[in-house]
Design an enzyme around this catalytic site. Structure first.
Site, mmCIF file in Angstrom:
data_model
loop_
_atom_site.group_PDB
_atom_site.id
_atom_site.type_symbol
_atom_site.label_atom_id
_atom_site.label_comp_id
_atom_site.label_asym_id
_atom_site.label_seq_id
_atom_site.Cartn_x
_atom_site.Cartn_y
_atom_site.Cartn_z
ATOM 1 N N HIS A 77 0.863 -1.186 0.000
ATOM 2 C CA HIS A 77 0.000 0.000 0.000
ATOM 3 C C HIS A 77 0.894 1.230 0.000
ATOM 4 O O HIS A 77 1.177 1.818 1.054
ATOM 5 C CB HIS A 77 -0.912 -0.008 1.235
ATOM 6 C CG HIS A 77 -1.952 1.056 1.231
ATOM 7 N ND1 HIS A 77 -3.199 0.881 1.801
ATOM 8 C CD2 HIS A 77 -1.955 2.328 0.756
ATOM 9 C CE1 HIS A 77 -3.907 2.004 1.669
ATOM 10 N NE2 HIS A 77 -3.167 2.890 1.045
ATOM 11 N N GLU B 191 -2.605 -1.682 -3.297
ATOM 12 C CA GLU B 191 -3.787 -0.977 -2.817
ATOM 13 C C GLU B 191 -3.451 0.474 -2.526
ATOM 14 O O GLU B 191 -2.307 0.823 -2.216
ATOM 15 C CB GLU B 191 -4.370 -1.662 -1.578
ATOM 16 C CG GLU B 191 -3.445 -1.718 -0.381
ATOM 17 C CD GLU B 191 -4.081 -2.435 0.804
ATOM 18 O OE1 GLU B 191 -4.941 -3.312 0.590
ATOM 19 O OE2 GLU B 191 -3.700 -2.114 1.949
ATOM 20 N N HIS C 137 -8.157 -5.904 7.212
ATOM 21 C CA HIS C 137 -7.940 -4.873 8.226
ATOM 22 C C HIS C 137 -8.232 -5.432 9.613
ATOM 23 O O HIS C 137 -9.372 -5.739 9.951
ATOM 24 C CB HIS C 137 -8.767 -3.608 8.005
ATOM 25 C CG HIS C 137 -8.104 -2.403 8.636
ATOM 26 N ND1 HIS C 137 -7.181 -1.624 7.978
ATOM 27 C CD2 HIS C 137 -8.191 -1.891 9.879
ATOM 28 C CE1 HIS C 137 -6.742 -0.664 8.773
ATOM 29 N NE2 HIS C 137 -7.338 -0.806 9.944
#
Length: 237
Positions: free
Chosen positions: A43, A70, A190
Site C-alpha cells: 500500500h 492498494e 484490516h
C-alpha cells in the site's frame, strides 16, 4: 480456497526507520511466498513513509504469486499501477496523511469517479477490487461501476469480536452472501488476526482472499515468519 496475501508495509516501515536496506523488503516478500503465502500486498502512500514506488518495481518481476497494490487512486497512484501492472489493484479512500485505512468507499456518492478509474485499470488487464464497509448496497454499486471484487473493511468485526462475535460477524455474512448472489468476488482485510481469522473464515468460507499485514508481522516477531504464516494458513483451512 481462500488465499492469504501478506501486506509487507510494516517491513518497509522498519527498513525506513534506519535507512539502508535492512530488512530487505523483496527478500521478506519472497520468503512469505516460500513459506506458503499465496499473495503479496503493498500500500504505497504519497509520502512513501513505508512502501516506496521503487519497491513496487523491484517486487513486480520477482514475485511468483499474486501481487496486489492498494491505495487511493490519485494520478500518481494510477500511473504507478498502470506501469507495474499487478494482478490486482484495490481502491482505498485514504487521505494523503491518513495513518491507516479507517473506512471504505461510498460507492454511491463516488459512482462516476470510480467507474472511470475501474475502467482504466480493467482496460489494462488488471483485476479491480473496491474497499467497502459491510453494506450490501455498497457492493451493488461496486458491481455497477465494473469492479471484479470488493474488499470488506473488517476493523469493526475485529473490534467487536471479543464482546460478541456472532453479532460482530452478522453484517459481514449478510454482505458476503449478497456479493455471492450478484456475482461479485470477495476479499477481506484490516485487523484480521490469529484471534479472529478462523471464525471469520468459518462463517464466510467462500471469501477469495484475506490481506493481513500489521498483526501478521507483529506475530512474526514472536513466532518467526515461517511459523506465523503456517498458523494463518491453518485458520483458512
Amino acid at each position: 480456497m481462500t488465499k492469504l496475501s501478506v501486506n509487507i508495509n510494516k517491513v518497509a516501515t522498519l527498513r525506513n526507520a534506519r535507512g539502508g536496506n535492512n530488512p530487505d523488503v523483496v527478500r521478506v516478500a519472497l520468503d512469505c511466498e516460500k513459506f506458503g503465502a499465496q499473495g503479496i500486498t503493498v500500500h504505497p502512500r504519497p509520502d512513501e513513509r513505508h512502501i516506496r514506488h521503487q519497491d513496487v518495481f523491484d517486487l513486480r518481476p520477482r514475485l511468483s504469486t499474486e501481487f496486489n497494490i492498494e491505495g487511493n487512486p490519485s494520478d500518481d497512484f494510477c500511473s504507478l499501477v498502470l506501469k507495474a501492472k499487478p494482478d490486482q489493484v484495490t481502491l482505498v479512500p485514504d487521505a494523503p496523511d491518513q495513518l491507516t485505512s479507517n473506512h471504505g468507499w461510498n460507492t454511491i456518492k463516488h459512482e462516476v469517479f470510480l467507474r472511470d478509474v475501474v475502467g482504466r485499470f480493467k482496460a489494462a488487464g488488471i483485476r479491480v477490487s473496491i474497499f467497502i464497509d459491510a453494506q450490501p448496497v455498497l457492493a451493488d454499486y461496486a458491481k455497477k461501476v465494473g469492479a471484479d471484487r470488493v474488499e470488506l473493511y473488517t476493523e469493526p468485526y475485529a473490534a467487536n469480536y471479543a464482546a460478541n462475535r456472532e453479532e460482530a460477524i452478522a453484517p459481514f455474512v449478510q454482505t458476503a452472501i449478497h456479493c455471492r448472489e450478484i456475482g461479485l468476488g470477495l476479499n477481506a482485510g484490516h485487523d484480521l488476526s490469529l484471534q479472529n481469522l478462523a471464525y471469520f473464515h468459518q462463517q464466510i468460507p467462500w471469501v477469495d482472499e484475506v490481506s493481513i499485514g500489521h498483526a501478521l508481522i507483529c506475530d512474526a516477531l514472536y513466532l518467526g515468519l515461517r511459523e506465523t504464516i503456517s498458523e494463518y494458513l491453518a485458520c483458512l483451512k
